[in-house]
Design a protein around this motif. Structure first.
Motif, PDB file in Angstrom:
ATOM      1  N   SER A  49       0.868  -1.445   0.188  1.00 12.23           N
ATOM      2  CA  SER A  49       0.161   0.122   0.052  1.00 12.23           C
ATOM      3  C   SER A  49       0.712   1.337   0.124  1.00 12.23           C
ATOM      4  O   SER A  49       0.599   2.194  -0.560  1.00 12.23           O
ATOM      5  N   GLN A  52       2.396   2.007  -3.406  1.00 13.86           N
ATOM      6  CA  GLN A  52       1.532   2.257  -4.713  1.00 13.86           C
ATOM      7  C   GLN A  52       1.822   3.763  -5.134  1.00 13.86           C
ATOM      8  O   GLN A  52       2.080   3.877  -6.476  1.00 13.86           O
ATOM      9  N   ARG A  53       1.920   4.768  -4.541  1.00 22.61           N
ATOM     10  CA  ARG A  53       2.153   6.189  -4.908  1.00 22.61           C
ATOM     11  C   ARG A  53       3.524   6.281  -5.489  1.00 22.61           C
ATOM     12  O   ARG A  53       3.611   6.702  -6.771  1.00 22.61           O
ATOM     13  N   PRO A  54       4.666   6.040  -4.747  1.00 25.73           N
ATOM     14  CA  PRO A  54       5.985   5.857  -5.387  1.00 25.73           C
ATOM     15  C   PRO A  54       5.955   5.370  -6.959  1.00 25.73           C
ATOM     16  O   PRO A  54       6.608   5.826  -7.754  1.00 25.73           O
ATOM     17  N   LEU A  56       3.513   4.898  -8.800  1.00 29.46           N
ATOM     18  CA  LEU A  56       2.838   5.418  -9.866  1.00 29.46           C
ATOM     19  C   LEU A  56       3.464   6.816 -10.500  1.00 29.46           C
ATOM     20  O   LEU A  56       3.263   7.413 -11.453  1.00 29.46           O
ATOM     21  N   ASP A  57       4.255   7.525  -9.351  1.00 31.52           N
ATOM     22  CA  ASP A  57       4.921   8.612  -9.755  1.00 31.52           C
ATOM     23  C   ASP A  57       6.347   8.382 -10.204  1.00 31.52           C
ATOM     24  O   ASP A  57       7.127   9.348 -10.245  1.00 31.52           O
ATOM     25  N   ALA A 141      -3.431  -0.615  -8.142  1.00 28.71           N
ATOM     26  CA  ALA A 141      -4.058   0.772  -8.329  1.00 28.71           C
ATOM     27  C   ALA A 141      -4.954   0.854  -9.267  1.00 28.71           C
ATOM     28  O   ALA A 141      -4.738   0.617 -10.579  1.00 28.71           O
ATOM     29  N   ASP A 142      -6.162   1.111  -9.220  1.00 33.28           N
ATOM     30  CA  ASP A 142      -7.500   0.942  -9.862  1.00 33.28           C
ATOM     31  C   ASP A 142      -7.505  -0.216 -10.614  1.00 33.28           C
ATOM     32  O   ASP A 142      -7.909  -0.467 -11.726  1.00 33.28           O
ATOM     33  N   HIS A 146       0.824  -2.611 -10.539  1.00 35.69           N
ATOM     34  CA  HIS A 146       1.886  -1.690 -11.006  1.00 35.69           C
ATOM     35  C   HIS A 146       3.241  -1.994 -10.285  1.00 35.69           C
ATOM     36  O   HIS A 146       4.340  -1.321 -10.673  1.00 35.69           O
TER      37      HIS A 146
END
Length: 465
Positions: A49, A52-54, A56-57, A141-142, A146
């Protein structure tokens, strides 16, 4: 029987210990594995969890401080892979170096995670299996994958805990086995105590009945109620058998004794008729009656001797066998000289002592020398030998008569038995039966054999005292 019963009890205890201990040990190992799996799966999902953001970025190294701190605290390595399966972050090594030593174990879970599948529990955690626990969690993610997060956990601490639990179980099993053994031994002895007494009483019953002694009762010496009842039944049976044989012996002795008086009177009356019967056939019948009366008197004497031998019981007197042999041979030598038969004594001069019923040694020698003189031809010899061999003493009487056939040797000890070839020789057929009875009371053995040179040899072996 005691060994078999104890073996059965210990086998059942062993089966119980193994039947409960092994499943419990496997359950402990499985529980430790399950606890470790759920704990690491929760951490892996949390890092998935966080990643996820790292991912995606496209800045995966932003999560590495958290990974390093986690590894420092829990000693669990964490790896982050992108959706192409490339390692992009790590909790160990410079620049996120990959754990090459576990590369093969990591590749499989990574591919499953990138395919959207979570790791499943592995096998039971065994103390000797040092394989690390590798878990992979997809980064979603969605609804799309990823990347993946992998944790590699050392199982040494958990395996040590499992090993200690197993050792504790083993100690408990050994303790249970020892307690079972400590309980089984007295219980088995308690169960078998009346059985042993019955066994001893059965062996002693024959000797007691034969010797005329009262059989020792088994009594109630503990044990299960069924075996105590069996002991009481055995005592009643032994008492009945002893009483019946005692009554039989008393009857034989009393009948023999009571018949001697009228038989003696009959012989006197037949003797008084001598010279008063002129008719030749009647005189022949009178002589035959006198012979039959004498034979009947001899049989009654034999029956009395047999009754005394059977009633001798357990009373045994120590005697010096050489002295008894010398005394009886001296007395019988007079009869031997009259029949031109020489009596020879051959002893080792050791003064061997044996225990026999009162006057038993004299009775044995009288019966054997009487038989030997009946059958030994004139001009021959009868040899009486005494030999000591360790704790045994052998007494043998060997004649030079016609002997017996080999198949007759066993039957010669039977009461009233006589060889068909010796029916014309005076005798009652009780001599060897009396000898056999006295030898058995003395704890000895009787053997008949046919020595070289003809004749019969009777050998008795007694325990020395």
């Amino acid at each position: 029987m005691r060994v078999r019963l104890q073996g059965i009890v210990l086998t059942l205890v062993a089966l119980l210990v193994f039947g409960l201990g092994i499943p419990l040990a496997i359950t402990i190992a499985a529980g430790a594995q399950q606890k470790l799996f759920l704990d690491r799966l929760t951490d892996t999902a949390r890092f998935a969890s966080l990643a996820q953001r790292p991912l995606l970025d496209n800045k995966p190294r932003l999560i590495e401080p958290d990974l390093h701190r986690y590894t420092e605290v829990y000693s669990v390595q964490v790896l982050v892979f992108d959706q192409d399966g490339k390692q992009v972050a790590s909790s160990v090594g410079p620049n996120g170096a990959r754990l090459d030593s576990h590369a093969e174990r990591i590749d499989g879970p990574v591919h499953e995670a990138l395919a959207g599948r979570r790791s499943q529990p592995g096998g039971v955690l065994m103390p000797w299996d040092a394989t690390p626990l590798v878990l992979a969690e997809p980064v979603l993610a969605d609804g799309e994958v990823h990347g993946a997060v992998v944790t590699v956990s050392d199982t040494g601490s958990e395996r040590a805990d499992v090993l200690w639990w197993w050792l504790l179980l083993a100690a408990g099993g050994i303790l249970a086995f020892t307690l079972a053994l400590a309980v089984a031994i007295p219980v088995v002895r308690w169960i078998l105590r009346p059985v042993h007494r019955l066994d001893d009483a059965t062996g002693a019953l024959v000797a007691s009945v034969v010797s005329g002694r009262e059989a020792e009762p088994v009594g109630e010496s503990g044990g299960p109620p069924e075996l105590r009842q069996l002991g009481r039944s055995f005592d009643r049976m032994a008492e009945s058998v002893s009483g019946a044989l005692a009554a039989q012996r008393a009857f034989v002795a009393d009948a023999s004794h009571q018949l001697r008086n009228p038989l003696t009177a009959l012989k006197i009356r037949l003797g008084n008729l001598e010279g008063h019967v002129d008719d030749e056939p009647a005189a022949a019948d009178l002589e035959a009656a006198r012979v039959d009366a004498g034979r009947l008197h001899q049989i009654l004497d034999g029956l009395l001797s047999m009754a005394r031998a059977e009633a001798s019981g357990g009373e045994l007197d120590p005697v010096v066998l050489d002295d008894v042999v010398a005394e009886r041979v001296a007395d019988w030598s007079v009869v031997g000289q009259a029949r031109d038969v020489r009596l020879v004594v051959d002893t080792d001069g050791g003064g061997a002592r044996v225990c026999v019923p009162p006057r038993g040694a004299e009775t044995i020698l009288d019966a054997l020398l009487d038989n030997a003189l009946k059958f030994t031809a004139s001009g021959t010899e009868i040899r009486v030998a005494v030999e000591r061999d360790g704790d045994r003493v052998r007494l043998s009487v060997r004649d030079h008569g016609p002997g017996l056939r080999p198949e007759e040797l066993e039957r010669a000890r039977d009461r009233f038995w006589r060889s068909p070839a010796h029916q014309n020789v005076p005798g009652s057929g009780l001599g060897l039966a009396i000898v056999s009875e006295l030898v058995a009371h003395s704890g000895g053995e009787l053997e008949l054999d046919l020595p070289e040179g003809g004749g019969l040899r009777i050998t008795m072996t007694f325990p020395a005292v």
